[in-house]
Design an enzyme around this catalytic site. Structure first.
Site, PDB file in Angstrom:
ATOM      1  N   GLY A   1       2.914  94.974   0.912  1.00 52.83           N
ATOM      2  CA  GLY A   1       3.745  93.888  -0.004  1.00 52.83           C
ATOM      3  C   GLY A   1       2.573  93.527  -1.135  1.00 52.83           C
ATOM      4  O   GLY A   1       1.917  93.009  -0.435  1.00 52.83           O
TER       5      GLY A   1
ATOM      6  N   GLY B   1       1.491  90.633  -0.878  1.00 52.74           N
ATOM      7  CA  GLY B   1       0.745  89.331   1.022  1.00 52.74           C
ATOM      8  C   GLY B   1       0.248  87.911  -0.261  1.00 52.74           C
ATOM      9  O   GLY B   1       0.782  86.787   0.824  1.00 52.74           O
ATOM     10  N   ARG B   2      -0.475  87.801  -0.953  1.00 55.71           N
ATOM     11  CA  ARG B   2      -0.835  86.790  -1.595  1.00 55.71           C
ATOM     12  C   ARG B   2      -0.180  86.867  -3.180  1.00 55.71           C
ATOM     13  O   ARG B   2      -1.526  86.848  -3.887  1.00 55.71           O
ATOM     14  CB  ARG B   2      -2.035  86.709  -0.981  1.00 55.71           C
ATOM     15  CG  ARG B   2      -2.829  88.136  -2.340  1.00 55.71           C
ATOM     16  CD  ARG B   2      -4.922  87.334  -1.348  1.00 55.71           C
ATOM     17  NE  ARG B   2      -5.191  88.669  -1.888  1.00 55.71           N
ATOM     18  CZ  ARG B   2      -6.932  88.155  -1.527  1.00 55.71           C
ATOM     19  NH1 ARG B   2      -6.943  86.890  -1.439  1.00 55.71           N
ATOM     20  NH2 ARG B   2      -7.818  89.459  -1.959  1.00 55.71           N
TER      21      ARG B   2
ATOM     22  N   LYS C   1      -2.665  86.424  -7.862  1.00 54.44           N
ATOM     23  CA  LYS C   1      -3.348  86.877  -7.305  1.00 54.44           C
ATOM     24  C   LYS C   1      -3.459  86.167  -6.810  1.00 54.44           C
ATOM     25  O   LYS C   1      -4.435  85.501  -7.141  1.00 54.44           O
ATOM     26  CB  LYS C   1      -3.628  88.305  -7.511  1.00 54.44           C
ATOM     27  CG  LYS C   1      -4.806  88.802  -6.385  1.00 54.44           C
ATOM     28  CD  LYS C   1      -5.220  90.204  -6.716  1.00 54.44           C
ATOM     29  CE  LYS C   1      -5.927  90.494  -5.403  1.00 54.44           C
ATOM     30  NZ  LYS C   1      -7.352  91.902  -5.726  1.00 54.44           N
TER      31      LYS C   1
ATOM     32  N   ARG D   1      -3.879  88.104 -13.258  1.00 48.11           N
ATOM     33  CA  ARG D   1      -4.168  90.195 -14.010  1.00 48.11           C
ATOM     34  C   ARG D   1      -3.317  91.100 -14.696  1.00 48.11           C
ATOM     35  O   ARG D   1      -1.474  90.355 -14.185  1.00 48.11           O
ATOM     36  CB  ARG D   1      -4.010  90.555 -12.459  1.00 48.11           C
ATOM     37  CG  ARG D   1      -4.326  92.504 -12.484  1.00 48.11           C
ATOM     38  CD  ARG D   1      -4.655  92.681 -10.880  1.00 48.11           C
ATOM     39  NE  ARG D   1      -3.371  92.623  -9.902  1.00 48.11           N
ATOM     40  CZ  ARG D   1      -3.574  93.052  -8.677  1.00 48.11           C
ATOM     41  NH1 ARG D   1      -5.136  93.331  -8.212  1.00 48.11           N
ATOM     42  NH2 ARG D   1      -2.916  93.349  -7.837  1.00 48.11           N
TER      43      ARG D   1
ATOM     44  N   ARG E   1       2.586 101.827  -7.039  1.00 48.93           N
ATOM     45  CA  ARG E   1       1.196 102.189  -6.110  1.00 48.93           C
ATOM     46  C   ARG E   1       2.167 103.703  -6.000  1.00 48.93           C
ATOM     47  O   ARG E   1       3.331 103.313  -5.424  1.00 48.93           O
ATOM     48  CB  ARG E   1       0.645 101.565  -5.087  1.00 48.93           C
ATOM     49  CG  ARG E   1       0.505 100.250  -6.147  1.00 48.93           C
ATOM     50  CD  ARG E   1       0.652  98.709  -4.667  1.00 48.93           C
ATOM     51  NE  ARG E   1       0.790  97.921  -5.641  1.00 48.93           N
ATOM     52  CZ  ARG E   1      -0.663  97.451  -5.731  1.00 48.93           C
ATOM     53  NH1 ARG E   1      -1.643  97.202  -4.892  1.00 48.93           N
ATOM     54  NH2 ARG E   1      -0.221  95.829  -6.147  1.00 48.93           N
TER      55      ARG E   1
ATOM     56  N   ASP F   1      -1.932 102.289  -0.772  1.00 51.44           N
ATOM     57  CA  ASP F   1      -1.875 101.080  -1.654  1.00 51.44           C
ATOM     58  C   ASP F   1      -2.770 100.217  -3.316  1.00 51.44           C
ATOM     59  O   ASP F   1      -2.379  99.808  -3.604  1.00 51.44           O
ATOM     60  CB  ASP F   1      -1.807  99.695  -0.443  1.00 51.44           C
ATOM     61  CG  ASP F   1      -2.453  99.800   0.245  1.00 51.44           C
ATOM     62  OD1 ASP F   1      -3.000 100.146   0.818  1.00 51.44           O
ATOM     63  OD2 ASP F   1      -2.885  97.892  -0.147  1.00 51.44           O
ATOM     64  N   ASN F   2      -3.718 100.968  -3.221  1.00 45.95           N
ATOM     65  CA  ASN F   2      -4.247 100.190  -3.818  1.00 45.95           C
ATOM     66  C   ASN F   2      -5.275 101.237  -4.747  1.00 45.95           C
ATOM     67  O   ASN F   2      -5.570 101.792  -5.927  1.00 45.95           O
ATOM     68  CB  ASN F   2      -6.008 100.070  -3.465  1.00 45.95           C
ATOM     69  CG  ASN F   2      -5.558  98.591  -2.902  1.00 45.95           C
ATOM     70  OD1 ASN F   2      -4.925  98.535  -2.675  1.00 45.95           O
ATOM     71  ND2 ASN F   2      -7.100  99.116  -1.952  1.00 45.95           N
TER      72      ASN F   2
ATOM     73  N   ASP G   1      -6.735  96.609  -7.987  1.00 44.89           N
ATOM     74  CA  ASP G   1      -7.889  96.301  -6.155  1.00 44.89           C
ATOM     75  C   ASP G   1      -8.776  95.913  -6.069  1.00 44.89           C
ATOM     76  O   ASP G   1      -9.531  96.990  -6.033  1.00 44.89           O
ATOM     77  CB  ASP G   1      -6.396  96.659  -5.625  1.00 44.89           C
ATOM     78  CG  ASP G   1      -5.662  95.344  -4.492  1.00 44.89           C
ATOM     79  OD1 ASP G   1      -6.558  94.231  -4.213  1.00 44.89           O
ATOM     80  OD2 ASP G   1      -5.027  95.526  -4.208  1.00 44.89           O
TER      81      ASP G   1
HETATM   82  P1  AMP Z   1      -5.910  94.592  -0.032  1.00 42.86           P
HETATM   83  O1  AMP Z   1      -6.934  94.739   0.545  1.00 42.86           O
HETATM   84  O2  AMP Z   1      -6.250  93.173  -1.462  1.00 42.86           O
HETATM   85  O3  AMP Z   1      -5.558  95.712  -0.426  1.00 42.86           O
HETATM   86  O4  AMP Z   1      -4.454  93.872   0.170  1.00 42.86           O
HETATM   87  C1  AMP Z   1      -4.595  94.773   1.766  1.00 42.86           C
HETATM   88  C2  AMP Z   1      -2.792  94.157   2.099  1.00 42.86           C
HETATM   89  O5  AMP Z   1      -3.441  92.454   2.911  1.00 42.86           O
HETATM   90  C3  AMP Z   1      -1.556  93.431   0.397  1.00 42.86           C
HETATM   91  O6  AMP Z   1      -0.823  93.995   1.435  1.00 42.86           O
HETATM   92  C4  AMP Z   1      -1.569  91.523   0.457  1.00 42.86           C
HETATM   93  O7  AMP Z   1      -1.111  91.315   0.473  1.00 42.86           O
HETATM   94  C5  AMP Z   1      -2.602  91.455   2.156  1.00 42.86           C
HETATM   95  N1  AMP Z   1      -3.098  90.715   1.678  1.00 42.86           N
HETATM   96  C6  AMP Z   1      -4.404  90.318   1.146  1.00 42.86           C
HETATM   97  N2  AMP Z   1      -4.834  89.249   1.525  1.00 42.86           N
HETATM   98  C7  AMP Z   1      -4.260  88.302   1.833  1.00 42.86           C
HETATM   99  C8  AMP Z   1      -3.993  87.072   2.514  1.00 42.86           C
HETATM  100  N3  AMP Z   1      -4.593  86.268   1.628  1.00 42.86           N
HETATM  101  N4  AMP Z   1      -2.669  86.939   2.583  1.00 42.86           N
HETATM  102  C9  AMP Z   1      -1.438  86.913   2.816  1.00 42.86           C
HETATM  103  N5  AMP Z   1      -1.985  88.821   2.887  1.00 42.86           N
HETATM  104  C10 AMP Z   1      -2.818  88.999   2.328  1.00 42.86           C
HETATM  105 MG    MG Z   2      -3.809  95.993  -2.690  1.00 42.51          MG
END
Ligand code: AMP
Ligand code: MG
Length: 487
Positions: A92, A94-95, A115, A178, A185, A254-255, A264
């Site tokens: 989901g 997350g940020r 983001k 973005r 996804r 997810d990407n 991403d």
């Molecule tokens: P990503 O590696 O950017 O594809 O992120 C994978 C997952 O980790 C996604 O659900 C992001 O929302 C979550 N995520 C990455 N960095 C953070 C962060 N600093 N805080 C909270 N969630 C994160």
């Molecule tokens: Mg991602």
């Protein structure tokens, strides 16, 4: 005046909220101590029909940092799951949040997504924030990809929040705005298939079709056709990555975007010397997402996507699997065809000949043996010169002879061949050392290096004098380059 329109000028829609509640969580603004826009994409704002003036004041910076919402916006964090390095996980936004959707002057719908804007229901242990460096990096690479004519999400702005984020050291925080055809996804479908009712999965598929493949809405086999479209889009996209030497770095499901855009940008980078085993990501210790594996991983991800659609393909699971399998097997062929067509263009070939595949494979082998630079090998063909490492290999001289013979077989003039070579082979890519140099200067408050880099990357096929310098290899080309994500 500008202050006022900063709130009213966005005119965002919220079609994503027509999905069942399970697909999102409504958001409130997060805080930002002192928002300041660091880099802003005027051409993209214009393409979206956004008034640049309205995006310049303090209020605009607050909005771009996610600290204040414009009128009509009903921001949400999107729910999704995904296979990360082969393992299923609930994820989901997350940020990140979906601020809303902007309809451009031609009627196309784009997500405006922030983001790094703070914690959400899906943050798990994370702080929901992002550091300035990685957000600028995504800005640079995504805009470079756009310049390279590779489908991609784009970057409207990076806004420093004025807060610090705790990483190995305290770093300046930032939010990336973005822009994407959507943020649906493969992982959104995996979430629906695993955690939702069939009706909810169907609602998601119908929404995705309406958004990305509206011509299928009346199709009697629309879910199967949707799967085929997705396979076509990914075969085309991943072929473009390979042709440009782009390594995504984290091809988790997810990407992988349903729109067929690259999404991403974490530990991604462009390959210098040609080697299919190239990996940059510090977390990809086994090389799952190495350059040469990307096409196969695309197929693996598409199989996960097809699985999520099974309940919509047929009432009988067995028959649904058979239907899905029949189309999934098309992917490797489609990918190969896209790649071969692209490679032929990179060699200035207008039509297909049987010998072409061997000509291409032999060039790649010579590049590998000589550690030749991938981008410069092809741009040298366009310039009528030899890539440095290859120039010393007599085998390459023989290859050149064969290539010239092959060119002679076609009716097109030398000018036409050169034009095709220049159109298909970028003079520059965002070289790792140039990106690092830009980020280092930016870290010290000097954004000029980055702005110059962005300017030359806008048209990487220009073959301008200024681009010559950006095509050069680093002084220490063999130093291993490492990229990091999630920061
Ligand atoms: P990503 O590696 O950017 O594809 O992120 C994978 C997952 O980790 C996604 O659900 C992001 O929302 C979550 N995520 C990455 N960095 C953070 C962060 N600093 N805080 C909270 N969630 C994160
Ligand atoms: Mg991602």
């Amino acid at each position: 005046m500008a202050e006022e329109t900063a709130l009213t000028g966005w005119r965002l829609e919220n079609s994503y909220k027509s999905l069942p509640n399970a697909f999102y969580t409504e958001m409130q603004p997060n805080s930002a101590a002192a928002p300041e826009v660091i880099v802003f994409n005027s051409p993209l704002a214009a393409a979206l029909g956004l008034d640049e003036q309205m995006l310049q004041g303090d209020l605009a910076a607050e909005i771009l940092a996610g600290a204040r919402f414009p009128e009509g916006a009903e921001p949400v964090a999107e729910a999704y799951a995904g296979h990360q390095f082969g393992h299923f996980t609930m994820l989901g936004d997350g940020r990140a949040i979906l601020l809303g959707e902007r309809i451009d002057p031609s009627g196309k719908r784009y997500d405006i997504h922030l983001k790094g804007s703070g914690r959400t229901r899906y943050s798990r242990g994370g702080d929901g924030r992002a550091a300035l460096g990685p957000m600028l990096r995504e800005y640079i690479i995504s805009e470079a990809m756009h310049g390279l004519k590779i489908p991609t999400t784009r970057s409207l702005a990076v806004t420093a929040t004025g807060d610090h984020v705790a990483r190995e050291t305290a770093l300046p925080g930032a939010v990336l705005a973005r822009v994407a055809a959507s943020h649906l996804r493969v992982g959104t479908f995996e979430y629906a298939a695993r955690f939702c009712e069939k009706e909810e999965l169907k609602a998601l598929a119908d929404y995705a079709i309406k958004r990305h493949d509206p011509e299928l809405e009346a199709d009697s086999e629309k879910y199967l056709s949707f799967l085929k479209k997705m396979i076509e889009r990914q075969a085309s996209l991943i072929a473009k990555w390979q042709l440009a030497g782009f390594i995504h770095g984290v091809m988790n499901t997810d990407n992988m975007a349903i729109s067929g855009e690259t999404i991403d940008y974490g530990p991604c980078a462009f390959m210098d010397s040609y080697d299919p085993e190239t990996v940059f990501s510090s977390i990809d210790v086994q090389g799952r997402y190495a350059y040469g594996n990307q096409p196969a991983i695309g197929g693996w991800n598409l199989a996960r996507f097809a699985e999520t659609l099974l309940p919509l393909l047929h009432d009988s699971q067995e028959e649904a699997v058979e239907i899905a399998q029949a189309v999934i097997t098309e992917y490797p062929k489609l990918y190969r065809q896209n790649w071969l067509d692209g490679m032929r263009e990179k060699l200035g070939l207008f039509k297909e000949e049987k010998e072409d595949e061997k000509l291409i494979e032999d060039l790649l082998r010579l590049m590998y043996q000589n550690k030749a630079d991938y981008t410069n090998t092809f741009s040298a063909l366009a310039k009528g010169i030899h890539e440095e490492a290859l120039s010393k290999d007599p085998e390459y001289a023989k290859w050149q002879e064969r290539w010239r013979e092959r060119l002679k077989k076609q009716e097109e003039s030398d000018e036409q061949v050169t034009a095709l070579l220049k159109k298909s082979n970028p003079a520059i890519i965002p070289r790792n050392h140039r990106v690092e140099e830009a980020l280092e200067a930016a870290g010290k408050g000097d954004y000029e290096v980055m702005n110059r880099l962005l300017a030359v990357l806008r048209d990487p096929y220009a073959y301008s004098a200024e681009q010559e310098g950006y095509a050069k290899l680093p002084d220490t080309p063999d130093e291993p380059y490492r990229t990091y994500c999630g920061t």
